[in-house]
Design a protein around this motif. Sequence first.
Motif, PDB file in Angstrom:
ATOM      1  N   TYR A 188       9.019  -0.469   4.703  1.00  0.00           N
ATOM      2  CA  TYR A 188       7.954   0.460   4.290  1.00  0.00           C
ATOM      3  C   TYR A 188       8.308   1.905   4.571  1.00  0.00           C
ATOM      4  O   TYR A 188       7.500   2.802   4.326  1.00  0.00           O
ATOM      5  CB  TYR A 188       6.636   0.092   4.982  1.00  0.00           C
ATOM      6  CG  TYR A 188       6.690   0.132   6.487  1.00  0.00           C
ATOM      7  CD1 TYR A 188       6.430   1.304   7.189  1.00  0.00           C
ATOM      8  CD2 TYR A 188       7.030  -1.001   7.206  1.00  0.00           C
ATOM      9  CE1 TYR A 188       6.488   1.348   8.562  1.00  0.00           C
ATOM     10  CE2 TYR A 188       7.088  -0.976   8.580  1.00  0.00           C
ATOM     11  CZ  TYR A 188       6.816   0.205   9.257  1.00  0.00           C
ATOM     12  OH  TYR A 188       6.896   0.234  10.628  1.00  0.00           O
ATOM     13  N   ASN A 207      -0.706  -6.029  -2.229  1.00  0.00           N
ATOM     14  CA  ASN A 207      -1.713  -6.529  -1.291  1.00  0.00           C
ATOM     15  C   ASN A 207      -2.439  -7.721  -1.910  1.00  0.00           C
ATOM     16  O   ASN A 207      -2.907  -7.654  -3.053  1.00  0.00           O
ATOM     17  CB  ASN A 207      -2.726  -5.432  -0.960  1.00  0.00           C
ATOM     18  CG  ASN A 207      -2.221  -4.489   0.120  1.00  0.00           C
ATOM     19  OD1 ASN A 207      -1.260  -4.795   0.818  1.00  0.00           O
ATOM     20  ND2 ASN A 207      -2.865  -3.342   0.255  1.00  0.00           N
ATOM     21  N   ASP A 232      -1.943  -7.884   4.336  1.00  0.00           N
ATOM     22  CA  ASP A 232      -1.911  -6.605   3.634  1.00  0.00           C
ATOM     23  C   ASP A 232      -1.266  -5.542   4.517  1.00  0.00           C
ATOM     24  O   ASP A 232      -1.383  -5.563   5.744  1.00  0.00           O
ATOM     25  CB  ASP A 232      -3.328  -6.178   3.249  1.00  0.00           C
ATOM     26  CG  ASP A 232      -3.919  -7.069   2.160  1.00  0.00           C
ATOM     27  OD1 ASP A 232      -3.155  -7.882   1.590  1.00  0.00           O
ATOM     28  OD2 ASP A 232      -5.129  -6.952   1.889  1.00  0.00           O
ATOM     29  N   VAL A 233      -0.586  -4.600   3.891  1.00  0.00           N
ATOM     30  CA  VAL A 233       0.226  -3.653   4.652  1.00  0.00           C
ATOM     31  C   VAL A 233      -0.604  -2.771   5.569  1.00  0.00           C
ATOM     32  O   VAL A 233      -0.095  -2.309   6.593  1.00  0.00           O
ATOM     33  CB  VAL A 233       1.059  -2.763   3.703  1.00  0.00           C
ATOM     34  CG1 VAL A 233       2.118  -3.576   3.002  1.00  0.00           C
ATOM     35  CG2 VAL A 233       0.173  -2.045   2.700  1.00  0.00           C
ATOM     36  N   ASN A 234      -1.868  -2.558   5.256  1.00  0.00           N
ATOM     37  CA  ASN A 234      -2.651  -1.681   6.121  1.00  0.00           C
ATOM     38  C   ASN A 234      -3.008  -2.343   7.449  1.00  0.00           C
ATOM     39  O   ASN A 234      -3.625  -1.725   8.299  1.00  0.00           O
ATOM     40  CB  ASN A 234      -3.918  -1.198   5.406  1.00  0.00           C
ATOM     41  CG  ASN A 234      -4.783  -2.358   4.913  1.00  0.00           C
ATOM     42  OD1 ASN A 234      -4.583  -3.505   5.309  1.00  0.00           O
ATOM     43  ND2 ASN A 234      -5.746  -2.035   4.057  1.00  0.00           N
ATOM     44  N   THR A 235      -2.612  -3.614   7.626  1.00  0.00           N
ATOM     45  CA  THR A 235      -2.863  -4.282   8.901  1.00  0.00           C
ATOM     46  C   THR A 235      -1.658  -4.222   9.828  1.00  0.00           C
ATOM     47  O   THR A 235      -1.711  -4.694  10.952  1.00  0.00           O
ATOM     48  CB  THR A 235      -3.225  -5.761   8.682  1.00  0.00           C
ATOM     49  OG1 THR A 235      -2.091  -6.440   8.131  1.00  0.00           O
ATOM     50  CG2 THR A 235      -4.419  -5.901   7.751  1.00  0.00           C
ATOM     51  N   TYR A 236      -0.573  -3.635   9.350  1.00  0.00           N
ATOM     52  CA  TYR A 236       0.619  -3.543  10.176  1.00  0.00           C
ATOM     53  C   TYR A 236       0.571  -2.341  11.115  1.00  0.00           C
ATOM     54  O   TYR A 236      -0.085  -1.346  10.842  1.00  0.00           O
ATOM     55  CB  TYR A 236       1.877  -3.411   9.301  1.00  0.00           C
ATOM     56  CG  TYR A 236       2.293  -4.692   8.650  1.00  0.00           C
ATOM     57  CD1 TYR A 236       2.122  -4.874   7.278  1.00  0.00           C
ATOM     58  CD2 TYR A 236       2.842  -5.719   9.393  1.00  0.00           C
ATOM     59  CE1 TYR A 236       2.491  -6.051   6.673  1.00  0.00           C
ATOM     60  CE2 TYR A 236       3.208  -6.902   8.791  1.00  0.00           C
ATOM     61  CZ  TYR A 236       3.029  -7.055   7.428  1.00  0.00           C
ATOM     62  OH  TYR A 236       3.401  -8.226   6.851  1.00  0.00           O
ATOM     63  N   ASP A 237       1.297  -2.462  12.185  1.00  0.00           N
ATOM     64  CA  ASP A 237       1.499  -1.323  13.077  1.00  0.00           C
ATOM     65  C   ASP A 237       2.602  -0.464  12.490  1.00  0.00           C
ATOM     66  O   ASP A 237       3.788  -0.746  12.646  1.00  0.00           O
ATOM     67  CB  ASP A 237       1.906  -1.820  14.473  1.00  0.00           C
ATOM     68  CG  ASP A 237       2.246  -0.676  15.414  1.00  0.00           C
ATOM     69  OD1 ASP A 237       2.828  -0.961  16.475  1.00  0.00           O
ATOM     70  OD2 ASP A 237       1.939   0.483  15.086  1.00  0.00           O
ATOM     71  N   LEU A 238       2.221   0.589  11.785  1.00  0.00           N
ATOM     72  CA  LEU A 238       3.216   1.409  11.101  1.00  0.00           C
ATOM     73  C   LEU A 238       4.007   2.289  12.058  1.00  0.00           C
ATOM     74  O   LEU A 238       4.856   3.058  11.639  1.00  0.00           O
ATOM     75  CB  LEU A 238       2.522   2.267  10.033  1.00  0.00           C
ATOM     76  CG  LEU A 238       1.814   1.468   8.932  1.00  0.00           C
ATOM     77  CD1 LEU A 238       1.237   2.397   7.878  1.00  0.00           C
ATOM     78  CD2 LEU A 238       2.764   0.473   8.300  1.00  0.00           C
ATOM     79  N   HIS A 299      -5.279  -8.066  -4.315  1.00  0.00           N
ATOM     80  CA  HIS A 299      -6.504  -7.853  -3.552  1.00  0.00           C
ATOM     81  C   HIS A 299      -7.384  -6.837  -4.286  1.00  0.00           C
ATOM     82  O   HIS A 299      -6.959  -5.742  -4.617  1.00  0.00           O
ATOM     83  CB  HIS A 299      -6.160  -7.337  -2.148  1.00  0.00           C
ATOM     84  CG  HIS A 299      -7.291  -7.523  -1.181  1.00  0.00           C
ATOM     85  ND1 HIS A 299      -7.190  -7.224   0.155  1.00  0.00           N
ATOM     86  CD2 HIS A 299      -8.557  -7.970  -1.343  1.00  0.00           C
ATOM     87  CE1 HIS A 299      -8.335  -7.496   0.756  1.00  0.00           C
ATOM     88  NE2 HIS A 299      -9.173  -7.941  -0.128  1.00  0.00           N
TER      89      HIS A 299
END
Length: 345
Positions: A188, A207, A232-238, A299
């Motif tokens: 990412y 997503n 979904d990517v917004n749940t990752y620790d970026l 999604h």
Amino acid sequence: MRVHGEVSDDEAAAAAAGEPVPLSPPPAPAGQQRLVVGYALTKKKVKSFLQPKLLALARKKGIHFVSIDETRPLSEQGPFDIILHKLTSKEWEQVLEDYREEHPEVTVLDPPNAIQHLHNRQSMLQEVADLNLSNGYGEVCTPRQLVIMKDPSSIPDAVAKAGLTLPLVAKPLVVDGTSKSHELSLAYVEASLPSLDPPLVLQEFVNHGGILFKVYIVGETIRVVRRFSLPDVNTYDLGNNDGIFRFPRVSCATNNAEDADVDPCIAELPPTPLLEKLGKELRRRLGLRLFNIDMIREHGRKDRYYVIDINYFPGYGKMPGYEHIFTDFLLSLVQSKYKRLLSGS
């Protein structure tokens, strides 16, 4: 032919289940013709597919599974009505192609040249993309993707030139049946791209609520099961240091989501008419009868689906009721063949 007293894989499985072990093919039940299915499978596939429940039902229906000895000429073995196989060596594929020419009366599941199409993720999804399937029940797409053959340092420029948007799912280009061919990475951050390991395919991540649908195809029969997938990517620790998350195989049976407490909008299975249309078209285009489709729903888009992988002869042992579906399928092949012979076609 087997040496008298030698125990085949199906007999060993029966013994492990505490069942009687026959040392010769059992007679078919009254009124049924005995169907001989030769199989050339890896030990892992034998264990997962030829389960005692399948073998017991097969015997009741007059179906006898016989292990093919790869060290001996195939023409000296049998006779077979059907051959099941999932071996990837070039030598085996040539042996099987030669056998098909010499024995057109034997049904080979499936032709090696057709299976080859699914060994490469560059060509795997092309038939879906060309299909452009859209009807009143939804739309089936493929993610935009890019193939990288070598030189990882060139990946950022190639991604920019192709107009792909991060995050990207990185998958090995070749699907060879090993666990490594199913390992995924999620990239990412652009700076992380050169750390990926070509040859690979980069797919734009979509997503999908963390749920994947495994659509099993056995001839004309379709069954769908839910599996947990990448969240979904917004749940990752970026804040991850290298910008890449690496995953083992994410859609295996241990990730079963059938009874999980999931938002109904996410968990709802794809419409049956859409799957039937997709399955029919892919059977025709791929020339295959045993495969599964990995599908996700975007999604927030109830009617947009993406096919992200297609696998030949998948883990049918994880499909509920597979022993009934598969034995009925094998019998239907022979019935269809006899009908063609009787009609003279």
